[in-house]
Motif scaffolding. Sequence first.
Motif, PDB file in Angstrom:
ATOM      1  N   MET A  84       2.163   5.070  33.619  1.00 39.84           N
ATOM      2  CA  MET A  84       2.097   6.334  34.423  1.00 39.84           C
ATOM      3  C   MET A  84       2.291   7.560  33.831  1.00 39.84           C
ATOM      4  N   SER A 118       0.375  16.346  37.143  1.00 37.15           N
ATOM      5  CA  SER A 118       0.300  15.116  38.004  1.00 37.15           C
ATOM      6  C   SER A 118       0.329  13.973  37.341  1.00 37.15           C
ATOM      7  N   ARG A 119       0.965  12.811  37.875  1.00 40.10           N
ATOM      8  CA  ARG A 119       1.203  11.598  37.320  1.00 40.10           C
ATOM      9  C   ARG A 119       0.545  10.474  38.034  1.00 40.10           C
ATOM     10  N   SER A 120      -0.121   9.774  37.193  1.00 37.48           N
ATOM     11  CA  SER A 120      -0.818   8.653  37.864  1.00 37.48           C
ATOM     12  C   SER A 120      -1.105   7.459  37.083  1.00 37.48           C
ATOM     13  N   ALA A 121      -1.506   6.384  37.439  1.00 39.22           N
ATOM     14  CA  ALA A 121      -1.773   4.975  36.587  1.00 39.22           C
ATOM     15  C   ALA A 121      -2.866   5.399  35.582  1.00 39.22           C
ATOM     16  N   ARG A 176       2.096  10.486  46.645  1.00 40.45           N
ATOM     17  CA  ARG A 176       1.218   9.847  47.410  1.00 40.45           C
ATOM     18  C   ARG A 176       1.330   8.459  46.840  1.00 40.45           C
ATOM     19  N   TYR A 187     -11.131  16.898  46.205  1.00 40.01           N
ATOM     20  CA  TYR A 187     -10.866  17.459  47.529  1.00 40.01           C
ATOM     21  C   TYR A 187     -11.846  17.338  48.507  1.00 40.01           C
ATOM     22  N   GLU A 212     -11.395  13.991  49.672  1.00 41.44           N
ATOM     23  CA  GLU A 212     -10.090  13.838  50.578  1.00 41.44           C
ATOM     24  C   GLU A 212     -10.622  14.283  51.834  1.00 41.44           C
ATOM     25  N   ARG A 262     -12.046  11.876  54.096  1.00 46.16           N
ATOM     26  CA  ARG A 262     -11.413  10.505  53.981  1.00 46.16           C
ATOM     27  C   ARG A 262     -11.527   9.936  55.505  1.00 46.16           C
ATOM     28  N   LEU A 267      -0.438   5.450  43.231  1.00 46.69           N
ATOM     29  CA  LEU A 267       0.472   6.471  43.069  1.00 46.69           C
ATOM     30  C   LEU A 267      -0.220   7.775  42.664  1.00 46.69           C
ATOM     31  N   LYS A 268       0.147   8.721  43.112  1.00 47.73           N
ATOM     32  CA  LYS A 268      -0.016  10.170  42.422  1.00 47.73           C
ATOM     33  C   LYS A 268       0.967  10.951  42.725  1.00 47.73           C
ATOM     34  N   GLN A 269       1.498  11.563  41.656  1.00 52.35           N
ATOM     35  CA  GLN A 269       2.851  12.345  41.946  1.00 52.35           C
ATOM     36  C   GLN A 269       2.661  13.833  41.116  1.00 52.35           C
ATOM     37  N   LYS A 322      -0.835  -1.004  32.704  1.00 52.93           N
ATOM     38  CA  LYS A 322      -0.906   0.327  33.053  1.00 52.93           C
ATOM     39  C   LYS A 322       0.235   1.545  32.672  1.00 52.93           C
ATOM     40  N   ASP A 341      -4.448  14.827  44.123  1.00 53.80           N
ATOM     41  CA  ASP A 341      -3.047  14.968  43.893  1.00 53.80           C
ATOM     42  C   ASP A 341      -2.324  15.714  44.910  1.00 53.80           C
ATOM     43  N   ASP A 344       2.849  -2.827  43.239  1.00 53.23           N
ATOM     44  CA  ASP A 344       1.388  -2.784  42.890  1.00 53.23           C
ATOM     45  C   ASP A 344       0.645  -1.994  43.800  1.00 53.23           C
ATOM     46  N   LEU A 345       1.469  -0.589  44.053  1.00 52.40           N
ATOM     47  CA  LEU A 345       0.495   0.353  45.014  1.00 52.40           C
ATOM     48  C   LEU A 345      -0.107   1.222  44.110  1.00 52.40           C
ATOM     49  N   ARG A 382      -2.871  21.384  38.162  1.00 55.79           N
ATOM     50  CA  ARG A 382      -2.637  20.203  39.128  1.00 55.79           C
ATOM     51  C   ARG A 382      -2.765  18.927  38.220  1.00 55.79           C
ATOM     52  N   LEU A 435       5.143   1.087  41.780  1.00 57.42           N
ATOM     53  CA  LEU A 435       4.583   0.259  40.816  1.00 57.42           C
ATOM     54  C   LEU A 435       4.801  -1.047  40.792  1.00 57.42           C
ATOM     55  N   GLU A 443      -7.153   3.538  46.571  1.00 57.10           N
ATOM     56  CA  GLU A 443      -7.075   4.583  45.273  1.00 57.10           C
ATOM     57  C   GLU A 443      -6.869   5.929  46.092  1.00 57.10           C
ATOM     58  N   ILE A 444      -6.009   6.700  45.389  1.00 61.60           N
ATOM     59  CA  ILE A 444      -5.836   8.043  45.891  1.00 61.60           C
ATOM     60  C   ILE A 444      -6.827   8.878  45.091  1.00 61.60           C
TER      61      ILE A 444
END
Lengths: 189, 533
Positions: free
Chosen positions: B5, B171-174, A53, B247, B250, B253, A33-35, B3, A62, A30-31, B167, A27, A58-59
């Motif tokens: 998380m 799962s964590r993200s901004a 990740r 998916y 992905e 990609r 992230l997915k966790q 933002k 997950d 400034d990237l 999932r 963070l 953008e990701i």
Amino acid sequence: MQTDIIIAGVGGQGILSIAACIGMAALKSDLHLKQSEVHGMSQRGGAVQSNMRISDKEIVSDLIPLGAARLILSVEPMEGLRYLPWLAADGWLVSNTTPVKNISDYPDTDEIISEIRSLGNHVIIDADSIAKGAGSPRSSNMVMLGAASPYIGIEYLLLEEAVRDIFKRKGKDVVDVNIEALRAGRNYK
Amino acid sequence: MDKLMLLGDEAIAHAGMDAGMSGIYAYPGTPSTEIMEYVQNSHRAAKENIFCQWSANEKTAMEAALGMSYTGKRSMVCMKHVGLNVAADPFMNAAITGVNGGFLIVVADDPSMHSSQNEQDSRYYGKFAMIPVLEPLNQQEAYDMVFYGFELSERYRLPVMLRITTRLAHSRSAVVPSKKIMQKQVALPADPVQFVLLPAIARRRYRGLIEMQPDLAAESESSGWNTFTDGSDKSVGYIACGLAHNYLIEAYRGKQLSNPVLRIGQYPLPEKLVEKLTAGCEKVIVLEEGYPLVEELLRGLPAVKNISGRIDGTLPRDGELNPDIVSRVLGLSANEGPPVPDVVKNRPPSFCSGCGHIDMFNALLEAIEGYGPGRVFSDIGCYTLGALPPFNAINSCVDMGASVTMAKGAADGGLHPAVSVIGDSTFTHSGMTGLLDAVNDGSPITVLIGDNSTTGMTGGQKSSATGRIEDICAGLGVEPGHIKTINPLKKHHQENVEIISRELEYKGVSVVIARRECIQVAMRRKKEEKTKN
């Protein structure tokens, strides 16, 4: 730039703390992230992992595809091997040597270590001893994070900052031992 | 805005508070637990007086949330997929009563059964009840859909389901939060009999629900959560629901995806959009997380031909989707790393070292040894691990509360002794009523309640039973002389074996409460007390 990381270990070994530190550092960079984490029953001493990740783009997924992980960070030696199908051809396995023997058929540790050695890119580190040497036996997860830090694709000092932020609530002493453990891992040769 | 998380679960909780929710009701269940925990751990909930206590079970949670909606306020109820079975009665009927304040039912499904007994798909329940279902594909959408869900609920005066899977939940993200909405004031329903489901009223309400269906379908057709992207390669078109869309992207990609894609995030299924996709495509592949709901619906549409998905085996019929499964289906190669060496052994979950359940099972095993195998019915919780070696101590685990009622049925069938092993939280969730049946019928069972004074498996949430199990059992009519309490510690082993043995011999309803605080909760409590001092 995209770094896919699998953090592996056994429930209760501090995997989520490692993930939180990497996440915080991402963070700060400034990237994106997915966790992805494992909760619930598996945490009762079972095998657990976190898919992380980090990317400047953008990701979407997950989950990490097979053969894509730049790094498997394993706080327990057998657990790192469990996720080898996800390791990229030029990826690294950074593993602790101390086994968690909570199953009756736990294999011979030497056999596990030689499997790790047979991989091209590996780091084998006795994080528990190093953490003890740094005066904080419970910080072996931070030693592991330090040892893996060259392969994460985030500036090292940002990881230190993240560790400070995350342990701030617990007081200066806790911050200091964790930073020391992180550095000990980083400087391990 | 800053933002955040957030886990998918946390994004939903945060959105609830931002969207002016006045209360959240739930019973803990993986992967839904963190929604309630996030609200409970936020300072805002207390400051803004947002109700956030655990309920005894999902049915009471659903009804209480419906009651709050009755007052015109926004309410949320959260559960895992099997919890919706427990709450199915009020769930189905809430679609008939309709709601007053915005009412969001959040259900977290668990494909691949990471922590569950089955992998049912809650979208079927949404269709069954004929209410809108929203399915986010990332944490930001999970957040945004809470706002949209409340608005949709208030616009149609209907409950709205927000369906996620493990999932996304974990799962964590901004997430970028939006503007905060104030809580609503109390305002009773305009129609005074709306919530009275007497047959004559229910018939009228039910017809209203049916008449609303074309409007709900039109909402789906124009919804921003359902998007059609055309492509030049019409040999295959994709319909991707929820996370499956991730998916798909992905898998492609770095490569050109030139096929038409319909992304689904809102149900009922937008049939016009489906027809738009299928019209030009030779073949359609449906990618969905859970059951083949959309695939089945498509097979029922006469104009749509050549459907592939989970039914015809193009995708596996069970389990969670992932980028590799989807890549293989699309004919894109996956780069697999080295195989898992043979030296790697499975590591199943196990009791925490020092757990009271270990001593409870050791005592039970010794007490029941002489009777032969197959007499212990158990339940959902940490103690289900008693099924694994070295204990092999239990013979059933079906659903919340089934240990008591299955033991009763077995006893009614002549099995003696018939033992139920159940946790304290599971007991108040669904065990009490079964115990009343056993008392009423004089069924000779012994109920062993593993009372660790918390909801252990989900991480130590409040248990409704704490401090009141003896009173509840006595109140249900168990003879006070046959309500025993033991301390499951090694040093009391012999004494505990004797107590259990005596109760096994008794030809009536007996209860043995094995009480020792969960070791995890005790450690956490001691640590907190130390920090305070």
